[in-house]
Design a protein around this motif. Structure first.
Motif, PDB file in Angstrom:
ATOM      1  N   LEU A   4       8.353   2.385  -9.035  1.00  0.00           N
ATOM      2  CA  LEU A   4       7.223   3.288  -8.818  1.00  0.00           C
ATOM      3  C   LEU A   4       5.983   2.494  -8.404  1.00  0.00           C
ATOM      4  O   LEU A   4       5.268   2.878  -7.457  1.00  0.00           O
ATOM      5  N   TYR A   5       5.734   1.381  -9.089  1.00  0.00           N
ATOM      6  CA  TYR A   5       4.572   0.547  -8.747  1.00  0.00           C
ATOM      7  C   TYR A   5       4.697  -0.011  -7.329  1.00  0.00           C
ATOM      8  O   TYR A   5       3.719  -0.008  -6.563  1.00  0.00           O
ATOM      9  N   LEU A   6       5.889  -0.510  -6.997  1.00  0.00           N
ATOM     10  CA  LEU A   6       6.098  -1.093  -5.670  1.00  0.00           C
ATOM     11  C   LEU A   6       5.901  -0.049  -4.568  1.00  0.00           C
ATOM     12  O   LEU A   6       5.326  -0.355  -3.514  1.00  0.00           O
ATOM     13  N   ILE A   7       6.365   1.163  -4.805  1.00  0.00           N
ATOM     14  CA  ILE A   7       6.207   2.236  -3.810  1.00  0.00           C
ATOM     15  C   ILE A   7       4.729   2.582  -3.624  1.00  0.00           C
ATOM     16  O   ILE A   7       4.223   2.628  -2.489  1.00  0.00           O
ATOM     17  N   VAL A   8       4.022   2.816  -4.752  1.00  0.00           N
ATOM     18  CA  VAL A   8       2.599   3.172  -4.692  1.00  0.00           C
ATOM     19  C   VAL A   8       1.784   2.033  -4.087  1.00  0.00           C
ATOM     20  O   VAL A   8       0.923   2.255  -3.226  1.00  0.00           O
ATOM     21  N   SER A   9       2.061   0.805  -4.536  1.00  0.00           N
ATOM     22  CA  SER A   9       1.344  -0.360  -4.025  1.00  0.00           C
ATOM     23  C   SER A   9       1.602  -0.553  -2.534  1.00  0.00           C
ATOM     24  O   SER A   9       0.677  -0.867  -1.771  1.00  0.00           O
ATOM     25  N   GLY A  10       2.867  -0.342  -2.123  1.00  0.00           N
ATOM     26  CA  GLY A  10       3.209  -0.464  -0.704  1.00  0.00           C
ATOM     27  C   GLY A  10       2.467   0.547   0.152  1.00  0.00           C
ATOM     28  O   GLY A  10       1.986   0.221   1.257  1.00  0.00           O
ATOM     29  N   ILE A  11       2.352   1.773  -0.342  1.00  0.00           N
ATOM     30  CA  ILE A  11       1.622   2.822   0.396  1.00  0.00           C
ATOM     31  C   ILE A  11       0.143   2.458   0.517  1.00  0.00           C
ATOM     32  O   ILE A  11      -0.459   2.597   1.596  1.00  0.00           O
ATOM     33  N   ILE A  12      -0.452   1.970  -0.580  1.00  0.00           N
ATOM     34  CA  ILE A  12      -1.869   1.591  -0.567  1.00  0.00           C
ATOM     35  C   ILE A  12      -2.123   0.449   0.414  1.00  0.00           C
ATOM     36  O   ILE A  12      -3.092   0.479   1.189  1.00  0.00           O
ATOM     37  N   ILE A  13      -1.243  -0.562   0.393  1.00  0.00           N
ATOM     38  CA  ILE A  13      -1.386  -1.700   1.309  1.00  0.00           C
ATOM     39  C   ILE A  13      -1.240  -1.240   2.756  1.00  0.00           C
ATOM     40  O   ILE A  13      -2.004  -1.663   3.646  1.00  0.00           O
ATOM     41  N   PHE A  14      -0.274  -0.355   3.008  1.00  0.00           N
ATOM     42  CA  PHE A  14      -0.059   0.180   4.355  1.00  0.00           C
ATOM     43  C   PHE A  14      -1.302   0.911   4.866  1.00  0.00           C
ATOM     44  O   PHE A  14      -1.726   0.727   6.012  1.00  0.00           O
ATOM     45  N   LEU A  15      -1.889   1.737   3.998  1.00  0.00           N
ATOM     46  CA  LEU A  15      -3.082   2.495   4.387  1.00  0.00           C
ATOM     47  C   LEU A  15      -4.272   1.571   4.631  1.00  0.00           C
ATOM     48  O   LEU A  15      -5.079   1.810   5.543  1.00  0.00           O
ATOM     49  N   LYS A  16      -4.386   0.519   3.825  1.00  0.00           N
ATOM     50  CA  LYS A  16      -5.474  -0.446   4.021  1.00  0.00           C
ATOM     51  C   LYS A  16      -5.344  -1.152   5.366  1.00  0.00           C
ATOM     52  O   LYS A  16      -6.324  -1.316   6.097  1.00  0.00           O
ATOM     53  N   LYS A  17      -4.111  -1.583   5.680  1.00  0.00           N
ATOM     54  CA  LYS A  17      -3.877  -2.275   6.950  1.00  0.00           C
ATOM     55  C   LYS A  17      -4.105  -1.346   8.128  1.00  0.00           C
ATOM     56  O   LYS A  17      -4.610  -1.764   9.187  1.00  0.00           O
ATOM     57  N   LYS A  18      -3.748  -0.091   7.936  1.00  0.00           N
ATOM     58  CA  LYS A  18      -3.942   0.899   9.003  1.00  0.00           C
ATOM     59  C   LYS A  18      -5.430   1.100   9.300  1.00  0.00           C
ATOM     60  O   LYS A  18      -5.827   1.337  10.442  1.00  0.00           O
TER      61      LYS A  18
END
Length: 204
Positions: A17-31
């Motif tokens: 769950l943490y990896l999924i949420v963290s991955g989404i946050i990182i993706f949005l930041k990079k975007k």
């Protein structure tokens, strides 16, 4: 009949769950073109692993479908007098069927275990949260974290959903001392890194 929820449940459920949420946050930041601090993300993940281990050691397994403990049993599992448990354990050395060496080893493991258990809080928290960067802050964070665990253990005892644990002010004191030791290690590491950087800049 009841059943147990083991600490492995935390690993299976929380980490993905943490990896999924963290991955989404990182993706949005990079975007958005925002910079992602890789070192900070690694430390955050390490801190999550630590919290999972801390909860697993202190609160699991959880038992479902068992009756409640009596109020008398709950009262027997509470120590609110500082150092009473430690002094009692010292007084028990040489008494009973266990060897003196084993009893001393058990006492040391209990004291060191409670110290080491909270050292990562004193070390990692200042790295992740720059505003929490004083001894007073670390003492407060360590105290609240340890108190929360002790109260949850008391609740587990009352609901009879965990193994019977002694809710002990000595654990609270040792946990806070552990957080302080972790903070001292953090300050020392920061000093060494700062001196290394200064020395490296002078050599250029």
């Amino acid at each position: 009949m009841g059943y147990f929820i083991e600490k492995e449940f935390l690993v299976i459920f929380v980490i993905p769950l943490y990896l999924i949420v963290s991955g989404i946050i990182i993706f949005l930041k990079k975007k958005k073109g925002e910079k992602v601090d890789s070192f900070r993300e690694i430390v955050k993940f390490g801190f999550v692993l630590y919290i999972i281990a801390l909860i697993g050691v202190t609160l699991f397994p959880i038992r479902i479908g068992y009756g409640r403990q009596s109020i008398t049993m709950i009262n027997m599992g509470i120590n609110y007098i500082p150092f009473k448990s430690i002094i009692y354990d010292i007084g028990q050395i040489g008494i009973g069927s266990f060897s003196v060496g084993f009893q001393i080893k058990l006492l040391i493991m209990n004291v060191l275990g409670n110290l080491i258990l909270f050292m990562p809080i004193g070390f990692i928290v200042p790295v992740l949260w720059k505003k929490v960067n004083s001894l007073k802050d670390i003492v407060f964070v360590g105290f609240i974290a340890s108190l929360s665990i002790e109260l949850l253990q008391l609740l587990e005892n009352f609901l009879n959903i965990g193994f019977f644990r002694v809710v002990d002010v000595d654990d609270l004191i040792l946990n806070v001392l552990g957080a302080i030791l972790g903070y001292m290690a953090y300050k020392l590491a920061k000093l060494v890194v700062t001196k290394y950087k200064i020395k490296g800049q002078k050599c250029r």
